[in-house]
Design a protein around this motif. Structure first.
Motif, PDB file in Angstrom:
ATOM      1  N   UNK A   2     -32.049 -65.079 -83.271  1.00 31.12           N
ATOM      2  CA  UNK A   2     -32.854 -66.287 -83.129  1.00 31.12           C
ATOM      3  C   UNK A   2     -32.885 -67.104 -84.419  1.00 31.12           C
ATOM      4  N   UNK A   3     -33.021 -66.435 -85.563  1.00 29.48           N
ATOM      5  CA  UNK A   3     -33.039 -67.152 -86.837  1.00 29.48           C
ATOM      6  C   UNK A   3     -31.709 -67.862 -87.068  1.00 29.48           C
ATOM      7  N   UNK A   4     -30.605 -67.171 -86.804  1.00 27.97           N
ATOM      8  CA  UNK A   4     -29.297 -67.802 -87.008  1.00 27.97           C
ATOM      9  C   UNK A   4     -29.071 -68.928 -86.004  1.00 27.97           C
ATOM     10  N   UNK A   5     -29.629 -68.768 -84.805  1.00 28.74           N
ATOM     11  CA  UNK A   5     -29.520 -69.819 -83.793  1.00 28.74           C
ATOM     12  C   UNK A   5     -30.278 -71.070 -84.228  1.00 28.74           C
ATOM     13  N   UNK A   6     -31.376 -70.876 -84.968  1.00 30.14           N
ATOM     14  CA  UNK A   6     -32.193 -72.007 -85.418  1.00 30.14           C
ATOM     15  C   UNK A   6     -31.564 -72.696 -86.621  1.00 30.14           C
ATOM     16  N   UNK A   7     -31.082 -71.898 -87.602  1.00 29.22           N
ATOM     17  CA  UNK A   7     -30.665 -72.484 -88.886  1.00 29.22           C
ATOM     18  C   UNK A   7     -29.160 -72.586 -89.085  1.00 29.22           C
ATOM     19  N   UNK A   8     -28.402 -71.678 -88.442  1.00 32.34           N
ATOM     20  CA  UNK A   8     -26.944 -71.605 -88.642  1.00 32.34           C
ATOM     21  C   UNK A   8     -26.584 -71.351 -90.105  1.00 32.34           C
ATOM     22  N   UNK A   9     -27.479 -70.694 -90.837  1.00 32.22           N
ATOM     23  CA  UNK A   9     -27.246 -70.408 -92.250  1.00 32.22           C
ATOM     24  C   UNK A   9     -27.225 -68.893 -92.460  1.00 32.22           C
ATOM     25  N   UNK A  10     -26.076 -68.305 -92.848  1.00 33.92           N
ATOM     26  CA  UNK A  10     -26.002 -66.855 -93.053  1.00 33.92           C
ATOM     27  C   UNK A  10     -26.988 -66.344 -94.093  1.00 33.92           C
ATOM     28  N   UNK A  11     -27.368 -67.199 -95.065  1.00 35.08           N
ATOM     29  CA  UNK A  11     -28.324 -66.773 -96.079  1.00 35.08           C
ATOM     30  C   UNK A  11     -29.638 -66.330 -95.460  1.00 35.08           C
ATOM     31  N   UNK A  12     -30.024 -66.972 -94.362  1.00 35.51           N
ATOM     32  CA  UNK A  12     -31.285 -66.627 -93.719  1.00 35.51           C
ATOM     33  C   UNK A  12     -31.252 -65.214 -93.131  1.00 35.51           C
ATOM     34  N   UNK A  13     -30.067 -64.734 -92.775  1.00 31.88           N
ATOM     35  CA  UNK A  13     -29.955 -63.350 -92.304  1.00 31.88           C
ATOM     36  C   UNK A  13     -30.272 -62.384 -93.437  1.00 31.88           C
ATOM     37  N   UNK A  14     -29.854 -62.756 -94.658  1.00 29.11           N
ATOM     38  CA  UNK A  14     -30.205 -61.941 -95.814  1.00 29.11           C
ATOM     39  C   UNK A  14     -31.696 -61.968 -96.094  1.00 29.11           C
ATOM     40  N   UNK A  15     -32.330 -63.113 -95.820  1.00 36.52           N
ATOM     41  CA  UNK A  15     -33.774 -63.217 -96.038  1.00 36.52           C
ATOM     42  C   UNK A  15     -34.550 -62.315 -95.081  1.00 36.52           C
ATOM     43  N   UNK A  16     -34.002 -62.100 -93.891  1.00 43.76           N
ATOM     44  CA  UNK A  16     -34.643 -61.174 -92.948  1.00 43.76           C
ATOM     45  C   UNK A  16     -34.681 -59.772 -93.547  1.00 43.76           C
ATOM     46  N   UNK A  17     -33.525 -59.333 -94.094  1.00 42.14           N
ATOM     47  CA  UNK A  17     -33.478 -58.022 -94.731  1.00 42.14           C
ATOM     48  C   UNK A  17     -34.421 -57.941 -95.908  1.00 42.14           C
ATOM     49  N   UNK A  18     -34.494 -59.013 -96.697  1.00 41.91           N
ATOM     50  CA  UNK A  18     -35.383 -59.032 -97.853  1.00 41.91           C
ATOM     51  C   UNK A  18     -36.845 -58.966 -97.417  1.00 41.91           C
ATOM     52  N   UNK A  19     -37.176 -59.648 -96.325  1.00 41.52           N
ATOM     53  CA  UNK A  19     -38.551 -59.653 -95.830  1.00 41.52           C
ATOM     54  C   UNK A  19     -38.989 -58.271 -95.353  1.00 41.52           C
ATOM     55  N   UNK A  20     -38.044 -57.428 -94.961  1.00 45.09           N
ATOM     56  CA  UNK A  20     -38.358 -56.055 -94.579  1.00 45.09           C
ATOM     57  C   UNK A  20     -38.363 -55.125 -95.785  1.00 45.09           C
ATOM     58  N   UNK A  21     -37.439 -55.364 -96.725  1.00 41.98           N
ATOM     59  CA  UNK A  21     -37.269 -54.466 -97.862  1.00 41.98           C
ATOM     60  C   UNK A  21     -38.420 -54.569 -98.865  1.00 41.98           C
TER      61      UNK A  21
ATOM     62  N   UNK B  91     -42.134 -60.070 -92.272  1.00 40.33           N
ATOM     63  CA  UNK B  91     -42.772 -59.499 -93.462  1.00 40.33           C
ATOM     64  C   UNK B  91     -44.039 -58.731 -93.081  1.00 40.33           C
ATOM     65  N   UNK B  92     -44.847 -59.295 -92.201  1.00 37.70           N
ATOM     66  CA  UNK B  92     -46.080 -58.634 -91.760  1.00 37.70           C
ATOM     67  C   UNK B  92     -45.759 -57.316 -91.059  1.00 37.70           C
ATOM     68  N   UNK B  93     -44.770 -57.334 -90.165  1.00 35.31           N
ATOM     69  CA  UNK B  93     -44.368 -56.101 -89.481  1.00 35.31           C
ATOM     70  C   UNK B  93     -43.866 -55.074 -90.486  1.00 35.31           C
ATOM     71  N   UNK B  94     -43.075 -55.522 -91.482  1.00 36.46           N
ATOM     72  CA  UNK B  94     -42.591 -54.614 -92.515  1.00 36.46           C
ATOM     73  C   UNK B  94     -43.717 -54.020 -93.325  1.00 36.46           C
ATOM     74  N   UNK B  95     -44.761 -54.807 -93.595  1.00 37.18           N
ATOM     75  CA  UNK B  95     -45.898 -54.310 -94.362  1.00 37.18           C
ATOM     76  C   UNK B  95     -46.649 -53.224 -93.588  1.00 37.18           C
ATOM     77  N   UNK B  96     -46.906 -53.475 -92.314  1.00 38.58           N
ATOM     78  CA  UNK B  96     -47.593 -52.457 -91.519  1.00 38.58           C
ATOM     79  C   UNK B  96     -46.717 -51.226 -91.302  1.00 38.58           C
ATOM     80  N   UNK B  97     -45.415 -51.434 -91.181  1.00 37.75           N
ATOM     81  CA  UNK B  97     -44.508 -50.296 -91.036  1.00 37.75           C
ATOM     82  C   UNK B  97     -44.494 -49.447 -92.299  1.00 37.75           C
ATOM     83  N   UNK B  98     -44.655 -50.093 -93.469  1.00 38.86           N
ATOM     84  CA  UNK B  98     -44.718 -49.341 -94.727  1.00 38.86           C
ATOM     85  C   UNK B  98     -45.898 -48.371 -94.729  1.00 38.86           C
ATOM     86  N   UNK B  99     -47.018 -48.775 -94.123  1.00 36.75           N
ATOM     87  CA  UNK B  99     -48.181 -47.885 -94.039  1.00 36.75           C
ATOM     88  C   UNK B  99     -48.028 -46.873 -92.897  1.00 36.75           C
ATOM     89  N   UNK B 100     -47.297 -47.258 -91.854  1.00 32.56           N
ATOM     90  CA  UNK B 100     -47.106 -46.351 -90.717  1.00 32.56           C
ATOM     91  C   UNK B 100     -46.238 -45.154 -91.086  1.00 32.56           C
TER      92      UNK B 100
END
Length: 409
Positions: free
Chosen positions: A43-62, A118-127
């Motif tokens: 969905x993010x790539x469909x919205x932006x068509x920017x591969x960098x945003x795919x990296x931001x998804x990983x960063x938002x989880x990491x 990011x919010x899901x990643x934060x709660x997953x960090x506590x889970x």
């Protein structure tokens, strides 16, 4: 090594309904997360068509997984763990509902999606530390390796089938995909509500630097735990061949996207097969040398993959790599859990998660940098050789691990 029948092995775990409920809940939530990951990326790539945003998804989880690991470990040791998992999964479910409504009503944008990730990643960090710390209390010590292997098999099944299921469902749109993910989280919550597990800390401790870093101090003072965790860190850091799979698929094996898909699935398939084997056969002697042998096998499989120019040999090497990694993971997980008292398991698990996340992320970064300098084949060869060197060094530096005969001594 004992050799029970498959029926006996399964029955030995079915006799503990609390663990089976835990396993079913973890399987459902893992499938949910894998389906979610595919939908978010598409969905993010469909919205932006920017591969960098795919990296931001990983960063938002990491980022939250590392920054919140130590506080999450402290919380897991200071509060009822089942309640922590119920609260964190409920919050992840609510975030998914926003993704469902946003996709349905059309108000989702890149910023909101990344925020929710990011919010899901934060709660997953506590889970994570709370959930993993529950396992040793759900089965007897003698069955812990088998339980960990079955747990790992569920995660591998989710990592193989989850993305495929998410991609298939996305044909019907993001609402359908996010909706299934939310339903799976709800399934996990309903199972956890029926799980009989009680943990109450003997003494409540305020969050201080000493309590936050208690897991680090505990690991440093115990050579067996420090040895197995650091061995995995450096082995994965050096042997990150999977990060270079697109290069090998296109330029060396001369295959297309379908071949890349097979290459990406091969380690998980090997790990899944090995996890079934480990769920049947109990490791009972020379576990230290078995783990060193598995990590060395990981290095050798990396070398075979690096030098292969045949797709099927490369697939076999990657499957072997995944299988060896599974042996190491189960032994490491059992040793860490058995050597850690229940009151410290959350913090030790949190530190272990930092090691795992760091080695995976930095391993991919290291492989990419080295490949840019010397080429993909040379970089992967260096990684395989480096893994073997680390095994030899750790056998000398950590004789307590090398001489370990049984998981529980």
């Amino acid at each position: 090594m004992s050799v029970p029948s498959t029926a006996d092995a399964l029955q030995s775990l079915r006799a503990y309904p609390a663990f089976m409920r835990y396993w079913c809940a973890r399987l459902a939530s893992s499938f949910a997360f894998q389906v979610l990951s595919v939908a978010v990326g598409w969905q993010v790539y469909d919205i932006t068509r920017d591969p960098l945003d795919l990296g931001l998804i990983g960063l938002a989880q990491f980022v939250p997984s590392v920054l919140l690991a130590l506080p999450a470990g402290h919380v897991a040791d200071q509060f009822p763990r089942r309640k922590i998992v119920l609260v964190t999964q409920s919050c992840q479910w609510l975030a998914l509902l926003i993704l469902v409504m946003g996709s349905w009503q059309g108000f989702l944008n890149e910023g909101l999606i990344l925020t929710l990730v990011f919010v899901i990643g934060a709660f997953k960090a506590f889970e994570f530390p709370a959930l993993k710390s529950m396992v040793p209390s759900l089965v007897p010590e003698s069955l812990l390796p088998r339980a960990l292997a079955l747990d790992a098999s569920g995660m591998q099944m989710a990592s193989i089938a989850g993305p495929a299921l998410g991609g298939l469902l996305y044909i019907g749109g993001p609402v359908l995909t996010y909706g299934l993910s939310a339903l799976l989280y709800l399934t996990s919550l309903s199972v956890l509500l029926k799980l009989q597990y009680h943990y109450v800390p003997a003494v409540r401790q305020p969050m201080t630097l000493n309590t936050l870093f208690a897991g680090v101090s505990f690991i440093r003072a115990r050579p067996v735990i420090l040895g197995v965790i650091s061995l995995d860190l450096f082995a994965v850091l050096l042997g990150g061949a999977t990060a270079l799979l697109p290069v090998f698929a296109r330029d060396i094996l001369h295959t297309g996207p379908w071949g890349l898909g097979l290459l990406r699935a091969a380690p998980a398939v090997g790990a899944l097969i090995m996890s079934f084997w480990l769920a049947r056969y109990t490791l009972q002697r020379r576990v230290g040398m078995t783990m060193f042998g598995a990590v060395a096998g990981f290095g050798v499989a990396t070398l075979v993959f690096a030098l292969s120019t045949n797709l099927w040999l490369s697939l076999a090497a990657l499957a072997a790599l995944g299988a060896f990694d599974m042996v190491s993971m189960v032994i490491r997980g059992a040793l860490v859990q058995l050597e850690t008292p229940d009151a410290m398991r959350g913090r030790v698990t949190a530190v272990n998660s930092i090691f795992i996340n760091t080695s995976n992320q930095l391993g991919e970064f290291e492989s990419g940098i080295l490949a840019a300098m010397v080429g993909a084949v040379s970089a992967t060869v260096i990684g395989g050789v480096g893994t073997l060197v680390v095994v030899a060094a750790w056998m000398l530096m950590f004789p307590q691990v090398r001489d370990r005969q049984r998981l529980k001594e």
